[in-house]
Design an enzyme around this catalytic site. Structure first.
Site, PDB file in Angstrom:
ATOM      1  N   SER A 143     -25.061 -28.491 -27.171  1.00  0.00           N
ATOM      2  CA  SER A 143     -25.436 -27.312 -26.383  1.00  0.00           C
ATOM      3  C   SER A 143     -25.247 -26.074 -27.249  1.00  0.00           C
ATOM      4  O   SER A 143     -24.479 -26.090 -28.224  1.00  0.00           O
ATOM      5  CB  SER A 143     -24.533 -27.230 -25.152  1.00  0.00           C
ATOM      6  OG  SER A 143     -24.520 -25.928 -24.620  1.00  0.00           O
ATOM      7  N   TYR A 156     -15.881 -27.959 -21.375  1.00  0.00           N
ATOM      8  CA  TYR A 156     -17.271 -28.391 -21.595  1.00  0.00           C
ATOM      9  C   TYR A 156     -17.737 -27.951 -22.987  1.00  0.00           C
ATOM     10  O   TYR A 156     -18.312 -28.739 -23.743  1.00  0.00           O
ATOM     11  CB  TYR A 156     -18.160 -27.785 -20.501  1.00  0.00           C
ATOM     12  CG  TYR A 156     -19.639 -28.022 -20.693  1.00  0.00           C
ATOM     13  CD1 TYR A 156     -20.213 -29.262 -20.393  1.00  0.00           C
ATOM     14  CD2 TYR A 156     -20.472 -27.003 -21.161  1.00  0.00           C
ATOM     15  CE1 TYR A 156     -21.579 -29.467 -20.564  1.00  0.00           C
ATOM     16  CE2 TYR A 156     -21.832 -27.206 -21.327  1.00  0.00           C
ATOM     17  CZ  TYR A 156     -22.378 -28.442 -21.032  1.00  0.00           C
ATOM     18  OH  TYR A 156     -23.725 -28.643 -21.202  1.00  0.00           O
TER      19      TYR A 156
HETATM   20  N1  LIG Z   1     -29.344 -27.814 -18.305  1.00  0.00           N
HETATM   21  C1  LIG Z   1     -28.803 -27.062 -19.278  1.00  0.00           C
HETATM   22  O1  LIG Z   1     -28.820 -25.826 -19.236  1.00  0.00           O
HETATM   23  C2  LIG Z   1     -28.174 -27.704 -20.452  1.00  0.00           C
HETATM   24  C3  LIG Z   1     -27.922 -29.075 -20.524  1.00  0.00           C
HETATM   25  N2  LIG Z   1     -27.320 -29.584 -21.635  1.00  0.00           N
HETATM   26  C4  LIG Z   1     -27.001 -31.002 -21.695  1.00  0.00           C
HETATM   27  O2  LIG Z   1     -28.156 -31.779 -21.434  1.00  0.00           O
HETATM   28  C5  LIG Z   1     -27.764 -33.019 -20.840  1.00  0.00           C
HETATM   29  C6  LIG Z   1     -28.559 -33.253 -19.579  1.00  0.00           C
HETATM   30  O3  LIG Z   1     -28.260 -32.216 -18.684  1.00  0.00           O
HETATM   31  P1  LIG Z   1     -29.131 -31.895 -17.385  1.00  0.00           P
HETATM   32  O4  LIG Z   1     -30.294 -32.802 -17.282  1.00  0.00           O
HETATM   33  O5  LIG Z   1     -29.337 -30.444 -17.393  1.00  0.00           O
HETATM   34  O6  LIG Z   1     -28.074 -32.244 -16.257  1.00  0.00           O
HETATM   35  P2  LIG Z   1     -28.318 -32.841 -14.795  1.00  0.00           P
HETATM   36  O7  LIG Z   1     -27.045 -32.571 -14.080  1.00  0.00           O
HETATM   37  O8  LIG Z   1     -29.577 -32.301 -14.223  1.00  0.00           O
HETATM   38  O9  LIG Z   1     -28.516 -34.409 -15.037  1.00  0.00           O
HETATM   39  C7  LIG Z   1     -27.493 -35.181 -15.574  1.00  0.00           C
HETATM   40  C8  LIG Z   1     -27.781 -36.661 -15.364  1.00  0.00           C
HETATM   41  O10 LIG Z   1     -26.661 -37.358 -15.901  1.00  0.00           O
HETATM   42  C9  LIG Z   1     -26.255 -38.333 -14.933  1.00  0.00           C
HETATM   43  N3  LIG Z   1     -24.833 -38.621 -15.075  1.00  0.00           N
HETATM   44  C10 LIG Z   1     -23.780 -37.873 -14.658  1.00  0.00           C
HETATM   45  N4  LIG Z   1     -22.627 -38.517 -14.891  1.00  0.00           N
HETATM   46  C11 LIG Z   1     -22.958 -39.698 -15.470  1.00  0.00           C
HETATM   47  C12 LIG Z   1     -22.198 -40.805 -15.933  1.00  0.00           C
HETATM   48  N5  LIG Z   1     -20.861 -40.845 -15.804  1.00  0.00           N
HETATM   49  N6  LIG Z   1     -22.855 -41.845 -16.486  1.00  0.00           N
HETATM   50  C13 LIG Z   1     -24.206 -41.827 -16.575  1.00  0.00           C
HETATM   51  N7  LIG Z   1     -24.969 -40.823 -16.144  1.00  0.00           N
HETATM   52  C14 LIG Z   1     -24.354 -39.761 -15.595  1.00  0.00           C
HETATM   53  C15 LIG Z   1     -26.564 -37.675 -13.593  1.00  0.00           C
HETATM   54  O11 LIG Z   1     -26.622 -38.634 -12.546  1.00  0.00           O
HETATM   55  C16 LIG Z   1     -27.900 -37.035 -13.890  1.00  0.00           C
HETATM   56  O12 LIG Z   1     -28.969 -37.941 -13.698  1.00  0.00           O
HETATM   57  C17 LIG Z   1     -26.250 -32.914 -20.629  1.00  0.00           C
HETATM   58  O13 LIG Z   1     -25.583 -33.551 -21.688  1.00  0.00           O
HETATM   59  C18 LIG Z   1     -25.991 -31.424 -20.669  1.00  0.00           C
HETATM   60  O14 LIG Z   1     -24.684 -31.114 -21.065  1.00  0.00           O
HETATM   61  C19 LIG Z   1     -26.993 -28.826 -22.708  1.00  0.00           C
HETATM   62  C20 LIG Z   1     -27.225 -27.489 -22.691  1.00  0.00           C
HETATM   63  C21 LIG Z   1     -27.844 -26.814 -21.588  1.00  0.00           C
HETATM   64  C1  LIG Z   2     -21.772 -21.121 -17.890  1.00  0.00           C
HETATM   65  C2  LIG Z   2     -22.101 -21.860 -19.161  1.00  0.00           C
HETATM   66  C3  LIG Z   2     -23.310 -22.744 -18.982  1.00  0.00           C
HETATM   67  C4  LIG Z   2     -23.357 -23.767 -20.082  1.00  0.00           C
HETATM   68  C5  LIG Z   2     -24.567 -24.647 -20.012  1.00  0.00           C
HETATM   69  C6  LIG Z   2     -24.972 -25.073 -21.359  1.00  0.00           C
HETATM   70  O1  LIG Z   2     -24.689 -26.164 -21.827  1.00  0.00           O
HETATM   71  C7  LIG Z   2     -25.645 -24.143 -22.207  1.00  0.00           C
HETATM   72  C8  LIG Z   2     -25.886 -22.943 -21.782  1.00  0.00           C
HETATM   73  C9  LIG Z   2     -26.266 -21.922 -22.699  1.00  0.00           C
HETATM   74  C10 LIG Z   2     -26.077 -20.625 -22.375  1.00  0.00           C
HETATM   75  C11 LIG Z   2     -25.318 -20.187 -21.160  1.00  0.00           C
HETATM   76  C12 LIG Z   2     -26.117 -20.110 -19.915  1.00  0.00           C
HETATM   77  C13 LIG Z   2     -25.736 -19.408 -18.885  1.00  0.00           C
HETATM   78  C14 LIG Z   2     -24.438 -18.723 -18.901  1.00  0.00           C
HETATM   79  C15 LIG Z   2     -24.481 -17.273 -19.257  1.00  0.00           C
HETATM   80  C16 LIG Z   2     -23.397 -16.710 -19.716  1.00  0.00           C
HETATM   81  C17 LIG Z   2     -22.287 -17.627 -20.016  1.00  0.00           C
HETATM   82  C18 LIG Z   2     -21.010 -16.958 -20.126  1.00  0.00           C
HETATM   83  C19 LIG Z   2     -20.126 -18.085 -20.436  1.00  0.00           C
HETATM   84  C20 LIG Z   2     -18.758 -17.873 -20.010  1.00  0.00           C
HETATM   85  O2  LIG Z   2     -18.363 -16.769 -19.622  1.00  0.00           O
HETATM   86  O3  LIG Z   2     -18.023 -18.846 -20.077  1.00  0.00           O
END
Ligand SMILES: NC(=O)C1=CN([C@@H]2O[C@H](COP(=O)(O)OP(=O)(O)OC[C@H]3O[C@@H](n4cnc5c(N)ncnc54)[C@H](O)[C@@H]3O)[C@@H](O)[C@H]2O)C=CC1
Ligand SMILES: CCCCCC(=O)/C=C/C=C\C/C=C\C/C=C\CCCC(=O)O
Length: 274
Positions: A143, A156
């Protein structure tokens, strides 16, 4: 490096039942992937996603219930994918949760960090050419919080920094030459999925959570489209050199940020090495 083919490749995607994992599954099947295995803790959602993918692509997808924080789930899911699809060419370690709250952070860390390490090691053991495998690609999802400081979600953010550093350490030469495995890392910026819903409850302390949730609304920070993130992952898969690190942010095209990270590490080396 010439572009890598998606055709004839079998993908294993964790957290693929919904959010970005499901978007990646769809994208690689659209590009002609041979098979996609969706692993997720969410059973109903996962079954529905696999059914939808199979309707659109003709029985190329399977769902396996797998909690990546549980070693036995990972082992049995990995074996089930091999039994059904006979090969695994690409692993996308995507499953992740963002909850630093006191009653959840240990479980979340097991998902974001230990689960990813475990599946990476399993993938390396299976794919490595020097031990009879065919090589392959492992894409680890970090991330942009690994590159900035987020005071509300330090646990996180730390797990995502760990993902980034684990991946780059693993990929140091001659890892690729020895194993034939490309380890690629994605630093993903805010993307419009349920992970960013209910921000207030995700901080390590409720008071801070409220501040962050308000700040995100006030700052009008852009949550990019999931399809933009998927386009970057596809680009990385096709073009990413072994060990490369990529950025997906604000709906922009894929950016290879390996030189930026390497420069920072060179500076540390100047401080540390004789
Ligand atoms: N959405 C965002 O802004 C960002 C997401 N990411 C990363 O991208 C990846 C995907 O995130 P999103 O799709 O946004 O999240 P989401 O919450 O929409 O989906 C996550 C998926 O992971 C599954 N999951 C949760 N716990 C689990 C477990 N113990 N075992 C197997 N599956 C599990 C959930 O059921 C869901 O289908 C994550 O690693 C997240 O940290 C990174 C940066 C930003
Ligand atoms: C709140 C943090 C969300 C993190 C999700 C992620 O993996 C990547 C996000 C990238 C940017 C952050 C998005 C929204 C948050 C905006 C400001 C964050 C301030 C963070 C803090 O005060 O801890």
């Amino acid at each position: 490096m010439s572009q890598l083919e998606v055709k004839d490749k079998t993908f294993l995607i964790t957290g693929g039942a919904s959010g970005l994992g499901a978007e990646y599954a769809q994208t690689f099947l659209n590009e002609g992937a041979k098979n996609v295995a969706v692993l997720d803790i969410a059973e109903e959602l996962g079954k529905a996603t696999a059914e939808r993918l199979n309707k659109a692509h003709g029985d190329k997808a399977m769902f396996i219930k797998c909690d990546v924080s549980k070693e036995e789930d990972i082992t049995s899911a990995f074996d089930s994918v091999l039994a059904q699809f006979k090969q695994i060419d690409v692993i996308i370690n995507n499953a992740g949760v963002m909850v630093d709250a006191p009653d959840m952070w240990r479980t979340a860390s097991d998902v974001n960090w230990q689960g990813l390490v475990s599946l990476t090691l399993k993938g390396v053991k299976y794919m490595r050419k020097d031990e009879g495998g065919l090589g392959g690609t492992i894409i680890n999802i970090a991330s942009t919080v690994a590159l900035t400081k987020s005071p509300s979600v330090p646990i996180y953010s730390g797990s995502k920094m760990a993902v980034l550093h684990f991946s780059q350490c693993l990929a140091v030469d001659p890892f690729y030459e020895t194993t034939g495995i490309r380890v690629l890392t994605l630093c993903l910026g805010p993307t419009d999925t349920p992970l960013l819903h209910n921000l207030e409850a995700r901080a390590y302390e409720p008071k801070i959570g409220k501040v962050v949730a308000d700040m995100v609304v006030a700052s009008g920070i852009l949550f990019q489209k999931p399809s933009s993130a998927a386009a970057v992952v596809l680009h990385m898969y096709k073009n990413g050199p072994p060990g490369s690190i990529w950025l997906s942010n604000e709906n922009k095209p894929a950016e290879n940020i390996t030189p930026v990270i390497d420069r920072a590490f060179k500076d540390f080396e100047k401080l540390l090495l004789p």
